[in-house]
Design an enzyme around this catalytic site. Structure first.
Site, mmCIF file in Angstrom:
data_model
loop_
_atom_site.group_PDB
_atom_site.id
_atom_site.type_symbol
_atom_site.label_atom_id
_atom_site.label_comp_id
_atom_site.label_asym_id
_atom_site.label_seq_id
_atom_site.Cartn_x
_atom_site.Cartn_y
_atom_site.Cartn_z
ATOM 1 N N LYS A 263 0.970 -0.928 0.031
ATOM 2 C CA LYS A 263 0.062 -0.080 -0.042
ATOM 3 C C LYS A 263 0.811 1.176 -0.053
ATOM 4 C CE LYS A 263 -4.345 0.847 2.117
ATOM 5 N NZ LYS A 263 -5.176 0.535 3.493
HETATM 6 O O1 G3P Z 1 -8.843 1.148 4.213
HETATM 7 C C1 G3P Z 1 -8.738 2.458 4.559
HETATM 8 C C2 G3P Z 1 -9.357 2.769 5.777
HETATM 9 O O2 G3P Z 1 -8.815 1.828 6.802
HETATM 10 C C3 G3P Z 1 -9.574 4.161 6.284
HETATM 11 O O3 G3P Z 1 -10.749 4.230 6.970
HETATM 12 O O4 G3P Z 1 -12.224 4.899 8.843
HETATM 13 O O5 G3P Z 1 -9.852 5.680 8.813
HETATM 14 O O6 G3P Z 1 -11.347 6.585 7.360
HETATM 15 P P1 G3P Z 1 -11.028 5.266 7.916
#
Ligand code: G3P
Length: 308
Positions: free
Chosen positions: A125
């Site tokens: 990633k």
């Molecule tokens: O895969 C990306 C994700 O983990 C980010 O999510 O909830 O931190 O915006 P969030």
């Protein structure tokens, strides 16, 4: 919500041109009816959340990031690597995204090689942006994606917030792009100072995050902005990227990420996302509905009358 006329007509063709998700084994008469379905990944680094989802055939991939690793209990590089290796091994041959944390190109490359050596199912990633703000070369991420593509290492371009970033990443050679639809919605909501008057079915329901193990909550992620227009917050981005990729036959997969609720899952399916990476509590909740519960109870009660 997206209207059906906003969905690109070529999405089905795009999926057919890509690898079958549910391949029918040779010699099996009953062909799988959802061969070209989008894939579902779990967005977590917690193995106890991953196991039941994989065993149940719900997920066929995992995405992690440093925040999720911390949440899973990592408190040193050694423990973070231990968790990452365990997930990679457990999920093989399904893809597992492991994120780069270094900022210097040579250190990033070294870290990418290290992560890729954890297993052939590792996808590295790579943050697509954010480097310029740290007074580094703004193309650091894109250059790394290109370099890893040249090394035959699959990449997932992360922290995508607009469709040109996604196009740039695909051009650089990314196997996946990860638009963060929930964070787009959060941002728009905050900056538009949306009124949340009662009776407005379109208002952004910030409180509707699904609690772990809690009941299913279906929230509408669209909202009415101050100027009275309806905005699609987040999902619109997925729709745009899919349309651009579709227009130019780009086979980089659109991996919708940063989910806040179950409604966004359906919206991303309508938008044509290739993969949805969803937190475990939301995945658990998607299978349920209050009317399903009600119907099930009645069927069970009625079937009891057959017992003599
Ligand atoms: O895969 C990306 C994700 O983990 C980010 O999510 O909830 O931190 O915006 P969030």
């Amino acid at each position: 919500m997206l209207r059906p006329d906003q969905v690109h007509p070529g999405i089905g063709d795009r999926r057919v041109a890509m690898e079958d998700v549910n391949a029918t084994p040779k010699g099996k008469k009953l062909a799988h009816p959802a061969a070209h379905a989008p894939r579902i990944f779990a967005d977590t680094a917690t193995i106890d959340e991953i196991m039941p989802l994989k065993e149940g055939g719900i997920i066929n991939g995992v995405t992690t990031n440093p925040t999720l690793l911390k949440r899973a209990g990592a408190n040193s590089w050694a423990s973070a690597d231990k968790i990452q290796k365990e997930i990679v091994k457990y999920m093989a041959p399904y893809p597992v995204s492991l994120e780069l944390t270094e900022l210097d190109p040579e250190k990033m490359f070294k870290q990418a090689k290290k992560l890729a050596a954890f297993g052939s199912n590792v996808v590295v990633k790579v943050p697509t942006g954010g480097f310029g703000m740290m007074e580094r070369d703004p193309f650091t991420g894109l250059k790394m994606i290109r370099r890893l593509w040249q090394e035959n290492i699959r990449t997932n371009a992360t922290l995508i917030f607009n469709s040109t970033q996604a196009f740039w990443a695909a051009n650089a050679g990314a196997s996946y792009v990860s638009p963060f639809l929930g964070r787009v919605a959060d941002y728009l909501y905050k900056h538009d100072q949306v009124e949340r008057g009662p009776g407005n079915s379109l208002h952004y329901m910030e409180d509707h995050k699904v609690p772990s193990g809690g009941p299913n909550v279906v929230a509408n992620t669209a909202y009415v902005a101050n100027d009275g227009t309806r905005k699609d917050a987040g999902v619109r981005l997925i729709n745009e990227i899919v349309s651009v990729f579709n227009n130019y036959r780009i086979h980089t997969e659109v991996l919708a990420a940063s989910f806040r609720n179950a409604a966004q899952v359906m919206e991303c399916l309508l938008a044509g996302a290739d993969i949805l990476t969803v937190p475990a509590p939301i995945l658990m909740g998607v299978a349920d509905h209050p009317l399903s519960d009600e119907g099930m109870k009645a069927f069970v009660e009625d079937s009891k009358t057959f017992d003599h």
